[in-house]
Design a protein around this motif. Structure first.
Motif, PDB file in Angstrom:
ATOM      1  N   GLY A  69       0.816  -1.211   0.000  1.00  0.00           N
ATOM      2  CA  GLY A  69       0.000   0.000   0.000  1.00  0.00           C
ATOM      3  C   GLY A  69       0.847   1.257   0.000  1.00  0.00           C
ATOM      4  N   ILE A  70       1.915   1.263   0.802  1.00  0.00           N
ATOM      5  CA  ILE A  70       2.803   2.426   0.860  1.00  0.00           C
ATOM      6  C   ILE A  70       3.545   2.600  -0.466  1.00  0.00           C
ATOM      7  N   ALA A 298      -3.532   3.293   7.360  1.00  0.00           N
ATOM      8  CA  ALA A 298      -3.049   4.488   6.662  1.00  0.00           C
ATOM      9  C   ALA A 298      -2.642   4.191   5.226  1.00  0.00           C
ATOM     10  N   SER A 299      -2.099   2.993   4.983  1.00  0.00           N
ATOM     11  CA  SER A 299      -1.651   2.675   3.623  1.00  0.00           C
ATOM     12  C   SER A 299      -2.832   2.652   2.652  1.00  0.00           C
ATOM     13  N   VAL A 300      -3.982   2.152   3.120  1.00  0.00           N
ATOM     14  CA  VAL A 300      -5.185   2.122   2.282  1.00  0.00           C
ATOM     15  C   VAL A 300      -5.701   3.536   2.040  1.00  0.00           C
ATOM     16  N   VAL A 301      -5.793   4.314   3.110  1.00  0.00           N
ATOM     17  CA  VAL A 301      -6.354   5.670   3.011  1.00  0.00           C
ATOM     18  C   VAL A 301      -5.480   6.569   2.144  1.00  0.00           C
ATOM     19  N   MET A 339       9.434   8.271  -9.546  1.00  0.00           N
ATOM     20  CA  MET A 339       9.512   7.721  -8.189  1.00  0.00           C
ATOM     21  C   MET A 339      10.131   6.327  -8.153  1.00  0.00           C
ATOM     22  N   LEU A 340      10.554   5.815  -9.299  1.00  0.00           N
ATOM     23  CA  LEU A 340      10.976   4.414  -9.385  1.00  0.00           C
ATOM     24  C   LEU A 340      12.147   4.094  -8.462  1.00  0.00           C
ATOM     25  N   ILE A 341      13.172   4.937  -8.470  1.00  0.00           N
ATOM     26  CA  ILE A 341      14.353   4.666  -7.637  1.00  0.00           C
ATOM     27  C   ILE A 341      13.969   4.675  -6.163  1.00  0.00           C
ATOM     28  N   ALA A 342      13.158   5.647  -5.772  1.00  0.00           N
ATOM     29  CA  ALA A 342      12.722   5.730  -4.374  1.00  0.00           C
ATOM     30  C   ALA A 342      11.944   4.494  -3.968  1.00  0.00           C
ATOM     31  N   VAL A 343      11.099   3.989  -4.860  1.00  0.00           N
ATOM     32  CA  VAL A 343      10.289   2.809  -4.557  1.00  0.00           C
ATOM     33  C   VAL A 343      11.163   1.558  -4.454  1.00  0.00           C
ATOM     34  N   ILE A 344      12.159   1.438  -5.311  1.00  0.00           N
ATOM     35  CA  ILE A 344      13.080   0.288  -5.227  1.00  0.00           C
ATOM     36  C   ILE A 344      13.794   0.292  -3.879  1.00  0.00           C
ATOM     37  N   ILE A 345      14.271   1.455  -3.468  1.00  0.00           N
ATOM     38  CA  ILE A 345      14.946   1.569  -2.173  1.00  0.00           C
ATOM     39  C   ILE A 345      13.987   1.218  -1.044  1.00  0.00           C
ATOM     40  N   LEU A 346      12.749   1.699  -1.139  1.00  0.00           N
ATOM     41  CA  LEU A 346      11.752   1.422  -0.100  1.00  0.00           C
ATOM     42  C   LEU A 346      11.454  -0.079  -0.007  1.00  0.00           C
ATOM     43  N   ALA A 347      11.300  -0.742  -1.155  1.00  0.00           N
ATOM     44  CA  ALA A 347      11.025  -2.175  -1.167  1.00  0.00           C
ATOM     45  C   ALA A 347      12.185  -2.962  -0.548  1.00  0.00           C
TER      46      ALA A 347
END
Length: 352
Positions: A69-70, A298-301, A339-347
């Motif tokens: 969700g995040i 929060a992730s859903v909202v 946002m791809l790089i940020a999402v890879i780091i987050l994952a």
């Protein structure tokens, strides 16, 4: 279940050390996960490598509904920001603030104040404040390092002390469990309010940012980053890889003149949907407003709010003839790609 004691420190410590040494966050996080997976696999690096992808990244991180969700929220909020940029809203806000900002000091104060105002969720705080203020601080030759520091040091500290935020459920749960363990019967919410003056990290972090802005003081690497930005105009260090990279599709077309309302309306809708969504998602009969906020997912909202904000931004652009539907969708996809790089780091961080 086997206890690994001090071995559990190896993956995060290795990831931190490698990130400092190599300055490659994605590689460092991956190697940290691999090290942990190898330990869990009985020190077999081949099995550890396979488990890194299938067990820890896919099943462990991406299969978790909160984590996913995040991640979706981050991508979609990037899309919304892309559409706002295409419509000229981001540029209009930057121009409006720059006209009123007498110096970089007032720009930094605006960033700090916006970070304090966005108290309801730390993820939303970072995404909205960072994306809104980035072009403005760039125009004032403020380093990306300084912007990241201000955003980070107001997001979680403010959310952790706000009685109406996505943090409240976890905090009340921990307080209630602690009180129960020492056999004290009292209202966890009242204890929460009593603990606020003792949230030393949160309070000092917020005050320190404000103090550094007012006194114009910087130290160590931050001082060097600010000197570089002021003297050369390079807001990020040469050779670095910014997590947020602008796509040409999110830049306004020639002749398009945006308004601050092109940004404020979608962001305002995003905030309203988040606030009312938290209440709606967490509401059950007999719960107070604060309890409803705390029990919401929060992730859903935030995902609801990001999608609805994106739709509002696209409809606004079509109504104003700022772009056609194809250009609007290209801008939304461009924002997601940024946002791809940020999402890879987050994952990878979730997996670690």
């Amino acid at each position: 279940m086997q206890e690994y004691t001090w071995l559990a420190l190896i993956p995060p410590m290795l990831a931190i050390a490698l990130a400092i040494w190599t300055r490659q966050v994605i590689v460092s996080l991956f190697l940290g996960i691999w090290a942990g997976a190898t330990i869990l696999a009985g020190w077999n690096p081949i099995v550890g490598l396979l488990d890194t992808f299938s067990l820890h990244l896919v099943e462990g991180a991406l299969a978790d509904s909160w984590n996913m969700g995040i991640i979706v929220f981050c991508l979609v909020i990037g899309g919304m920001v892309g559409v706002i940029g295409k419509l000229g809203g981001t540029k209009a806000i930057a121009q409006a603030v720059v006209r009123r900002a007498k110096s970089s000091k007032t720009t930094l104060l605006s960033t700090w104040l916006l970070g304090v105002i966005m108290f309801f969720d730390d993820y939303a705080n970072s995404m909205i404040v960072g994306n809104t203020m980035r072009p403005i601080t760039d125009a004032e030759n403020i380093s990306r390092e300084k912007l990241a520091y201000i955003v980070d040091s107001t997001a979680a500290p403010v959310s952790s002390m706000a009685p109406v935020s996505t943090w409240i459920a976890m905090e009340l749960g921990l307080i209630a469990a602690g009180l129960q363990s020492i056999h004290i019967e009292t209202n966890a919410l009242m204890v929460f309010f009593q603990t606020v003056p003792y949230r030393f990290y949160s309070i000092f972090a917020i005050v320190l940012v404000l103090t550094l802005i007012l006194t114009k003081k910087d130290f160590g690497p931050m001082f060097r980053a600010e000197e570089r930005a002021r003297k050369t105009g390079q807001v990020f260090e040469e050779g670095s890889s910014p997590m947020m990279v602008e796509d040409p599709d999110i830049l306004p077309d020639e002749g398009v003149r945006g308004s601050v309302w092109d940004a404020l309306v979608p962001i305002g809708i995003f905030i309203l949907v988040t606030v009312f969504g938290l209440y709606y998602n967490g509401y059950e009969e007999g719960k107070t407003v604060i309890q409803s906020f705390g029990d919401a997912d929060a992730s859903v909202v935030l995902t609801w709010a990001a999608f609805i904000g994106s739709i509002v931004a696209i409809v606004l652009g079509l109504m104003k003839k700022g772009f056609d539907l194809k250009s609007g969708m290209d801008a939304w996809i461009g924002g997601i790609k940024s946002m791809l790089i940020a999402v890879i780091i987050l994952a990878l961080a979730f997996a670690l």
